[in-house]
Write a protein that holds these residues in place. Structure first.
Motif, short mmCIF file in Angstrom:
data_model
loop_
_atom_site.label_atom_id
_atom_site.label_comp_id
_atom_site.label_asym_id
_atom_site.label_seq_id
_atom_site.Cartn_x
_atom_site.Cartn_y
_atom_site.Cartn_z
N ALA A 119 -30.43 46.99 142.84
CA ALA A 119 -30.04 48.20 143.57
C ALA A 119 -28.54 48.38 143.45
O ALA A 119 -27.78 47.42 143.35
CB ALA A 119 -30.45 48.10 145.04
N LEU A 120 -28.12 49.60 143.43
CA LEU A 120 -26.70 49.92 143.32
C LEU A 120 -26.01 49.59 144.64
O LEU A 120 -26.41 50.07 145.70
CB LEU A 120 -26.51 51.40 142.95
N ARG A 121 -24.98 48.70 144.57
CA ARG A 121 -24.31 48.30 145.80
C ARG A 121 -23.26 49.33 146.21
O ARG A 121 -22.76 50.09 145.39
CB ARG A 121 -23.66 46.93 145.62
N THR A 122 -22.91 49.32 147.49
CA THR A 122 -21.92 50.25 148.03
C THR A 122 -20.53 49.72 147.73
O THR A 122 -20.22 48.56 148.03
CB THR A 122 -22.10 50.41 149.54
N PRO A 123 -19.66 50.48 147.09
CA PRO A 123 -18.31 49.98 146.78
C PRO A 123 -17.51 49.76 148.04
O PRO A 123 -17.61 50.51 149.02
CB PRO A 123 -17.73 51.08 145.90
N THR A 124 -16.71 48.71 148.04
CA THR A 124 -15.87 48.39 149.21
C THR A 124 -14.55 49.15 149.21
O THR A 124 -13.92 49.28 150.27
CB THR A 124 -15.60 46.89 149.23
N LYS A 125 -14.13 49.59 148.02
CA LYS A 125 -12.89 50.37 147.94
C LYS A 125 -13.02 51.38 146.83
O LYS A 125 -13.87 51.27 145.94
CB LYS A 125 -11.70 49.45 147.71
N ILE A 126 -12.14 52.33 146.86
CA ILE A 126 -12.14 53.37 145.83
C ILE A 126 -11.45 52.82 144.59
O ILE A 126 -10.31 52.35 144.66
CB ILE A 126 -11.43 54.63 146.32
N PRO A 127 -12.13 52.78 143.43
CA PRO A 127 -11.48 52.25 142.22
C PRO A 127 -10.35 53.14 141.78
O PRO A 127 -10.35 54.35 142.00
CB PRO A 127 -12.63 52.22 141.21
N GLU A 128 -9.36 52.48 141.16
CA GLU A 128 -8.21 53.24 140.67
C GLU A 128 -8.60 54.10 139.48
O GLU A 128 -8.10 55.22 139.32
CB GLU A 128 -7.10 52.27 140.29
N LYS A 129 -9.44 53.58 138.60
CA LYS A 129 -9.86 54.34 137.43
C LYS A 129 -11.37 54.43 137.42
O LYS A 129 -12.05 53.43 137.67
CB LYS A 129 -9.37 53.68 136.13
#
Length: 249
Positions: free
Chosen positions: A88-98
């Protein structure tokens, strides 16, 4: 004397005990010196054989120290970050820079998506029949395979029937050696008569050995009228008996 033994004598008598003690000490020292110096001067008196036989064995060298332990290998564990956890696609903990842009390949045209059939109709459906609908109908009709005519079997006829078609007969020559030995008898030959009436296969089945060659030489020259079956000449198998008589030859 009695007077010297008493304490109250007051040491009135003079003795030579001090000189005697000194002289005795000097003599003892001289004796010890002589005992020490005599072996050093006269070496023959030393037990040389015992000294030479004495072997001084050096102690063995100490064992080498154990090798140092090998340095422990440092394993670098590389942690690969993935966006999937248990499928399953996990929820990102932070917004990626790129943000990676996924570029999809262009969809190929329908004509190249699925290879067509060689000989098909242009613009037809993939996986169709050769020649289109008409070709499919034609291909579904069973095609009759022409049968190859089997060669006609050889006819087997009796010796009497074959004798009626005999056109040319050569009498065998009686061998002189067989006649002199008074040998007579019959030679039985299995023969194949060709489509043109000639003799093509001769196999001796029985007969006296001295008469076989003469019988074969004569039968090879025989000719028969060809046999015809359904308008076509055929080969014939028969049996020929050649008789040798001393009276008539």
């Amino acid at each position: 004397m009695f007077e010297d033994s008493l304490i109250e004598s007051g040491n009135k008598l003079q003795t030579k005990r001090g000189a005697t003690t000194l002289l005795s000490f000097i003599l003892q020292m001289m004796l010890v010196a002589i005992l020490v110096l005599v072996p050093l001067i006269y070496t023959e008196a030393l037990p040389m054989k015992a000294l030479m036989s004495t072997v001084i064995i050096a102690p063995p060298p100490p064992p080498p120290p154990p090798p140092p332990p090998a340095p422990a290998q440092v394993v670098h564990v590389v942690k690969i970050e993935t966006e999937l956890v248990n499928g399953a696609l996990r929820t990102p903990t932070k917004i990626p820079e790129k943000v990676k842009m996924i570029k999809e390949d262009a969809t190929p045209p329908p004509s190249s998506a699925v290879a067509g059939v060689v000989g098909g109709v242009p613009g037809g459906m993939p996986g169709g029949q050769i020649g289109g609908v008409i070709g499919g109908i034609v291909s579904s009709v069973p095609v009759a395979v022409p049968k190859v005519a089997a060669p006609p079997p050889k006819l087997k006829i009796s010796q009497g029937v074959a004798q009626g078609h005999l056109l040319h007969q050569v009498q065998p020559q009686y061998p002189a050696i067989a006649r002199a030995a008074r040998i007579s008898g019959s030679v039985v030959i299995k023969a194949t008569i060709g489509k043109d009436g000639t003799m093509q296969g001769l196999v001796v089945q029985s007969g006296p050995p001295m008469l076989i060659n003469a019988a074969l030489d004569a039968v090879k020259q025989w000719r028969y009228q060809p046999w015809v079956l359904s308008g076509e000449p055929v080969e014939v198998e028969t049996v020929i008996t050649v008789n040798f008589n001393l009276s008539g030859g």
